[in-house]
Design an enzyme around this catalytic site. Structure first.
Site, PDB file in Angstrom:
ATOM      1  N   ASP A  30      61.835  82.481  82.586  1.00  0.00           N
ATOM      2  CA  ASP A  30      60.779  82.111  81.640  1.00  0.00           C
ATOM      3  C   ASP A  30      60.309  83.395  80.957  1.00  0.00           C
ATOM      4  O   ASP A  30      60.335  84.456  81.566  1.00  0.00           O
ATOM      5  CB  ASP A  30      59.609  81.438  82.372  1.00  0.00           C
ATOM      6  CG  ASP A  30      58.811  80.532  81.451  1.00  0.00           C
ATOM      7  OD1 ASP A  30      58.800  79.313  81.651  1.00  0.00           O
ATOM      8  OD2 ASP A  30      58.208  81.070  80.489  1.00  0.00           O
ATOM      9  N   THR A 120      64.226  66.912  76.650  1.00  0.00           N
ATOM     10  CA  THR A 120      64.442  65.670  75.886  1.00  0.00           C
ATOM     11  C   THR A 120      64.668  66.042  74.427  1.00  0.00           C
ATOM     12  O   THR A 120      63.794  66.630  73.796  1.00  0.00           O
ATOM     13  CB  THR A 120      63.214  64.754  76.015  1.00  0.00           C
ATOM     14  OG1 THR A 120      63.033  64.493  77.389  1.00  0.00           O
ATOM     15  CG2 THR A 120      63.413  63.448  75.267  1.00  0.00           C
ATOM     16  N   ARG A 153      59.235  61.155  86.593  1.00  0.00           N
ATOM     17  CA  ARG A 153      57.858  60.865  86.180  1.00  0.00           C
ATOM     18  C   ARG A 153      56.949  61.932  86.765  1.00  0.00           C
ATOM     19  O   ARG A 153      57.130  62.313  87.928  1.00  0.00           O
ATOM     20  CB  ARG A 153      57.390  59.506  86.739  1.00  0.00           C
ATOM     21  CG  ARG A 153      58.043  58.306  86.147  1.00  0.00           C
ATOM     22  CD  ARG A 153      57.877  57.119  87.074  1.00  0.00           C
ATOM     23  NE  ARG A 153      58.453  57.396  88.380  1.00  0.00           N
ATOM     24  CZ  ARG A 153      58.210  56.687  89.487  1.00  0.00           C
ATOM     25  NH1 ARG A 153      57.377  55.677  89.454  1.00  0.00           N
ATOM     26  NH2 ARG A 153      58.793  57.001  90.625  1.00  0.00           N
ATOM     27  N   GLU A 154      55.972  62.364  85.982  1.00  0.00           N
ATOM     28  CA  GLU A 154      55.010  63.319  86.525  1.00  0.00           C
ATOM     29  C   GLU A 154      54.304  62.683  87.717  1.00  0.00           C
ATOM     30  O   GLU A 154      54.020  61.489  87.712  1.00  0.00           O
ATOM     31  CB  GLU A 154      53.993  63.709  85.457  1.00  0.00           C
ATOM     32  CG  GLU A 154      54.603  64.592  84.407  1.00  0.00           C
ATOM     33  CD  GLU A 154      53.595  65.047  83.379  1.00  0.00           C
ATOM     34  OE1 GLU A 154      52.378  65.003  83.647  1.00  0.00           O
ATOM     35  OE2 GLU A 154      54.039  65.447  82.295  1.00  0.00           O
ATOM     36  N   LYS A 223      68.403  58.828  77.004  1.00  0.00           N
ATOM     37  CA  LYS A 223      67.064  59.333  77.338  1.00  0.00           C
ATOM     38  C   LYS A 223      66.005  58.779  76.380  1.00  0.00           C
ATOM     39  O   LYS A 223      64.993  58.210  76.801  1.00  0.00           O
ATOM     40  CB  LYS A 223      67.089  60.870  77.287  1.00  0.00           C
ATOM     41  CG  LYS A 223      65.748  61.522  77.399  1.00  0.00           C
ATOM     42  CD  LYS A 223      65.114  61.315  78.755  1.00  0.00           C
ATOM     43  CE  LYS A 223      63.656  61.698  78.728  1.00  0.00           C
ATOM     44  NZ  LYS A 223      63.020  61.702  79.994  1.00  0.00           N
ATOM     45  N   ASN A 227      63.010  55.819  77.371  1.00  0.00           N
ATOM     46  CA  ASN A 227      61.561  55.988  77.217  1.00  0.00           C
ATOM     47  C   ASN A 227      60.999  54.990  76.215  1.00  0.00           C
ATOM     48  O   ASN A 227      59.911  54.438  76.416  1.00  0.00           O
ATOM     49  CB  ASN A 227      61.229  57.425  76.800  1.00  0.00           C
ATOM     50  CG  ASN A 227      61.079  58.331  78.007  1.00  0.00           C
ATOM     51  OD1 ASN A 227      61.310  57.908  79.137  1.00  0.00           O
ATOM     52  ND2 ASN A 227      60.703  59.576  77.789  1.00  0.00           N
ATOM     53  N   CYS A 279      55.242  62.540  77.210  1.00  0.00           N
ATOM     54  CA  CYS A 279      56.598  62.036  76.926  1.00  0.00           C
ATOM     55  C   CYS A 279      56.617  60.844  75.985  1.00  0.00           C
ATOM     56  O   CYS A 279      57.159  60.935  74.890  1.00  0.00           O
ATOM     57  CB  CYS A 279      57.283  61.674  78.243  1.00  0.00           C
ATOM     58  SG  CYS A 279      57.368  63.082  79.350  1.00  0.00           S
ATOM     59  N   ARG A 346      47.523  65.586  78.789  1.00  0.00           N
ATOM     60  CA  ARG A 346      48.093  65.532  77.438  1.00  0.00           C
ATOM     61  C   ARG A 346      48.165  64.086  76.961  1.00  0.00           C
ATOM     62  O   ARG A 346      48.643  63.225  77.679  1.00  0.00           O
ATOM     63  CB  ARG A 346      49.477  66.187  77.428  1.00  0.00           C
ATOM     64  CG  ARG A 346      49.381  67.702  77.503  1.00  0.00           C
ATOM     65  CD  ARG A 346      50.737  68.342  77.574  1.00  0.00           C
ATOM     66  NE  ARG A 346      51.364  68.132  78.877  1.00  0.00           N
ATOM     67  CZ  ARG A 346      52.602  68.517  79.169  1.00  0.00           C
ATOM     68  NH1 ARG A 346      53.345  69.089  78.261  1.00  0.00           N
ATOM     69  NH2 ARG A 346      53.101  68.311  80.373  1.00  0.00           N
TER      70      ARG A 346
HETATM   71  C1  UGA Z   1      57.902  58.996  81.589  1.00  0.00           C
HETATM   72  C2  UGA Z   1      59.065  58.154  82.151  1.00  0.00           C
HETATM   73  O1  UGA Z   1      58.559  57.158  83.037  1.00  0.00           O
HETATM   74  C3  UGA Z   1      60.075  59.031  82.894  1.00  0.00           C
HETATM   75  O2  UGA Z   1      61.183  58.252  83.314  1.00  0.00           O
HETATM   76  C4  UGA Z   1      60.546  60.145  81.952  1.00  0.00           C
HETATM   77  O3  UGA Z   1      61.455  61.026  82.602  1.00  0.00           O
HETATM   78  C5  UGA Z   1      59.351  60.936  81.472  1.00  0.00           C
HETATM   79  O4  UGA Z   1      58.442  60.045  80.784  1.00  0.00           O
HETATM   80  C6  UGA Z   1      59.845  62.008  80.535  1.00  0.00           C
HETATM   81  O5  UGA Z   1      60.390  61.673  79.471  1.00  0.00           O
HETATM   82  O6  UGA Z   1      59.848  63.204  80.906  1.00  0.00           O
HETATM   83  P1  UGA Z   1      55.648  60.038  82.626  1.00  0.00           P
HETATM   84  O7  UGA Z   1      55.290  60.383  81.213  1.00  0.00           O
HETATM   85  O8  UGA Z   1      55.513  61.066  83.681  1.00  0.00           O
HETATM   86  O9  UGA Z   1      57.191  59.537  82.706  1.00  0.00           O
HETATM   87  O10 UGA Z   1      54.720  58.837  83.053  1.00  0.00           O
HETATM   88  P2  UGA Z   1      54.890  57.277  83.325  1.00  0.00           P
HETATM   89  O11 UGA Z   1      54.743  57.011  84.759  1.00  0.00           O
HETATM   90  O12 UGA Z   1      56.071  56.754  82.656  1.00  0.00           O
HETATM   91  O13 UGA Z   1      53.573  56.725  82.582  1.00  0.00           O
HETATM   92  C7  UGA Z   1      53.406  56.912  81.176  1.00  0.00           C
HETATM   93  C8  UGA Z   1      52.148  56.233  80.704  1.00  0.00           C
HETATM   94  O14 UGA Z   1      52.298  54.814  80.742  1.00  0.00           O
HETATM   95  C9  UGA Z   1      50.901  56.528  81.544  1.00  0.00           C
HETATM   96  O15 UGA Z   1      49.806  56.732  80.669  1.00  0.00           O
HETATM   97  C10 UGA Z   1      50.703  55.291  82.388  1.00  0.00           C
HETATM   98  O16 UGA Z   1      49.377  55.079  82.758  1.00  0.00           O
HETATM   99  C11 UGA Z   1      51.193  54.214  81.428  1.00  0.00           C
HETATM  100  N1  UGA Z   1      51.688  52.994  82.112  1.00  0.00           N
HETATM  101  C12 UGA Z   1      52.769  53.057  82.923  1.00  0.00           C
HETATM  102  C13 UGA Z   1      51.054  51.789  81.858  1.00  0.00           C
HETATM  103  O17 UGA Z   1      50.074  51.718  81.092  1.00  0.00           O
HETATM  104  N2  UGA Z   1      51.537  50.664  82.475  1.00  0.00           N
HETATM  105  C14 UGA Z   1      52.609  50.689  83.300  1.00  0.00           C
HETATM  106  O18 UGA Z   1      52.991  49.629  83.819  1.00  0.00           O
HETATM  107  C15 UGA Z   1      53.240  51.918  83.536  1.00  0.00           C
END
Ligand code: UGA
Length: 470
Positions: A30, A120, A153-154, A223, A227, A279, A346
């Site tokens: 980094d 991504t 996922r985070e 990818k 998403n 994401c 974010r």
């Molecule tokens: C997301 C994808 O789930 C991952 O597979 C992907 O690798 C990642 O983006 C990325 O591109 O790096 P992430 O952003 O960490 O992961 O979070 P998610 O768990 O997907 O949640 C995203 C948002 O959707 C959150 O605000 C969550 O609260 C919301 N959400 C999720 C809902 O409102 N309802 C649901 O049923 C699920």
């Protein structure tokens, strides 16, 4: 294998730690000296389950950190690019960091290397990376460029990495694919899962995972399309929730009914205040921009984004309906992170809602188990930060649940009732069921379900007419 990972953000740091866990020798590069110093000193810059354990296990042994890209490339057989791809004003991904890393890599190619795109990125990025390396005089037979998108996922990043649903490798020849197969072999042949010190298996994930080899363009599209589909699923259920509210149906029951169809599936079907994070919002815009550039207007994505924004507005209308006027009202806010299990704010819908409510003259006491410090940087002294959920609720006119943390689903409701000035809960994440909230004496609003108002307070609650379209 010796692996270099360029970029120590969420993806780079987790990938680096997990590659070390799989038995590889990893150097994470980094150019942010402060970040490097913190990592070398044993700090863990992000809130991520199992990451501290992995860093402790491998730091200084199989996992090292450096600011010097060229020696790291020279020593490694595979170089993963995991630098940021922030959105431009037009919503496209800014690939200038990727390009600059590719340029530096080309000068250090001293034997066959596989350069792997892990950030991504839009389709054809791998091809551009290949061209940049060639233009900078690297011999074509000494490198290949692969795409290996990350689906973590985070909050669950480490387990998502080690127990993936699938591993996607975009490689345009077998020599290149073989290097990636070797890197992931401890997962795909199940060796890792037999180790006594392996990170425990989460839920019912099928092991070993399959590795899918595709062209680089297909991997890049997988990818973005994954998403976009997940975001679409969330917007779909949020739209269904709005219809449920209008007709008096219960979205939880509807979800159960729809999700039981194995072709649809019940996961990622939780309605709420819309998706956020680093994401989905960014990737949807980038995917739409890519499609447009290729001559396809992906209007479905516009609608997914519109519903997502509308969901926040609907929640605000619900708060207004429940409390009538907002100026001077004291609100307790539970949750500031964009979702539970992370300190990331974010594009957090919770932050958007807090900022809007502040503009409307509310006073806010907020609590988040992990995102408080980051939120303070954005919200400053406009919000009172509480030490726990009950302190936030003390004397409040209403309690707002904005992030789906497990601890918010397990509140001591009796204690919460005694803290609030008025027992009004507006739940943006559907963590409770209305009947039991009413038993505890709460007036309870949620998403996609009718408001529940205890018998004895019915006259004091908002008039039905204002609630109907909230
Ligand atoms: C997301 C994808 O789930 C991952 O597979 C992907 O690798 C990642 O983006 C990325 O591109 O790096 P992430 O952003 O960490 O992961 O979070 P998610 O768990 O997907 O949640 C995203 C948002 O959707 C959150 O605000 C969550 O609260 C919301 N959400 C999720 C809902 O409102 N309802 C649901 O049923 C699920």
């Amino acid at each position: 294998m010796r692996i270099a990972v360029v970029g120590s953000g969420y993806v780079g740091l987790v990938a680096g730690a997990c590659f070390a866990e799989l038995g590889h020798d990893v150097i994470v590069v980094d150019n942010d000296e402060q970040k490097l110093a913190a990592l070398q000193a044993g700090q863990v810059p992000i809130h991520e389950n199992f990451l501290p354990e992995l860093l402790n296990r491998h730091r200084g042994k199989r996992l090292t950190f450096s600011g010097d890209l060229q020696p790291a490339v020279k020593e490694s057989s595979a170089i993963f690019i995991a630098v940021g791809t922030p959105p431009t004003e037009q919503g496209e991904a800014d690939l200038s960091y990727v390009e600059s890393v590719a340029r530096s890599i080309s000068a250090a190619i001293n034997g066959y290397k596989v350069v792997v795109e892990k950030s991504t990125v839009p389709v054809y990025t791998s091809e551009w990376v290949r061209r940049v390396i060639l233009r900078n005089a690297a011999p074509p037979d000494l490198f290949d460029v692969a795409s290996n998108p990350e689906f973590l996922r985070e909050g669950n990043a480490v387990t998502d990495f080690l127990y993936p649903d699938r591993i996607v490798v975009g490689a345009n020849n077998e020599r290149c694919a073989a290097v990636l197969r070797e890197i992931y072999a401890p997962l795909t042949d199940g060796r890792y899962y037999r180790r006594p010190e392996a990170i425990p298996q989460p839920g019912q994930v099928p092991i070993p995972p399959k590795l899918i080899v595709t062209s680089t363009q297909s991997a890049e599209l997988i990818k973005h399309a994954s998403n976009a589909f997940l975001a679409m699923k969330i917007s779909f259920i949020n739209a269904v929730a709005s219809v449920c509210e209008a007709v008096g149906a219960d979205v939880k029951q509807v979800c159960q009914g729809i999700g039981s169809d194995s072709r649809i599936g019940a996961r990622f079907f939780n309605p709420g205040i819309g998706y956020g994070g680093s994401c989905f919002p960014k990737d949807l815009k980038a995917f739409r921009a890519v499609a447009r550039e290729c001559g396809y207007e992906f209007r479905l994505l516009d609608e997914v984004m519109r519903i997502n924004e509308e969901q926040r507005e609907r929640f605000l209308r619900k708060v207004r309906s429940a409390l009538w006027t907002l100026r001077g009202k004291r609100l307790a806010v539970l949750g500031l992170a964009f979702k539970g299990g992370t300190d990331d704010i974010r594009e957090s819908p919770a932050i958007f809602l807090v900022e809007t409510l502040l503009q409307e003259g509310c006073r806010i006491a907020a609590y988040d188990p992990a995102a408080q410090e980051r939120a303070r940087e954005v919200l400053g002294s406009s919000v009172d930060f509480a030490a726990d959920a009950y302190e936030a609720a003390r004397g409040a006119d209403a309690l707002l649940i904005l992030t789906e943390w497990d601890e918010f689903a397990n509140l001591d409701l009796k204690r919460m009732y005694s803290q609030l000035k008025y027992p009004v809960v507006i739940d943006g994440r559907n963590l409770y069921d209305g009947e039991s909230m009413a038993e505890f004496g709460f007036t309870y609003y949620s998403v996609g379900r009718s408001a529940v108002i205890p018998e004895h307070t019915r006259d004091a609650a908002a008039p039905a007419r204002t609630l109907k379209n909230s």
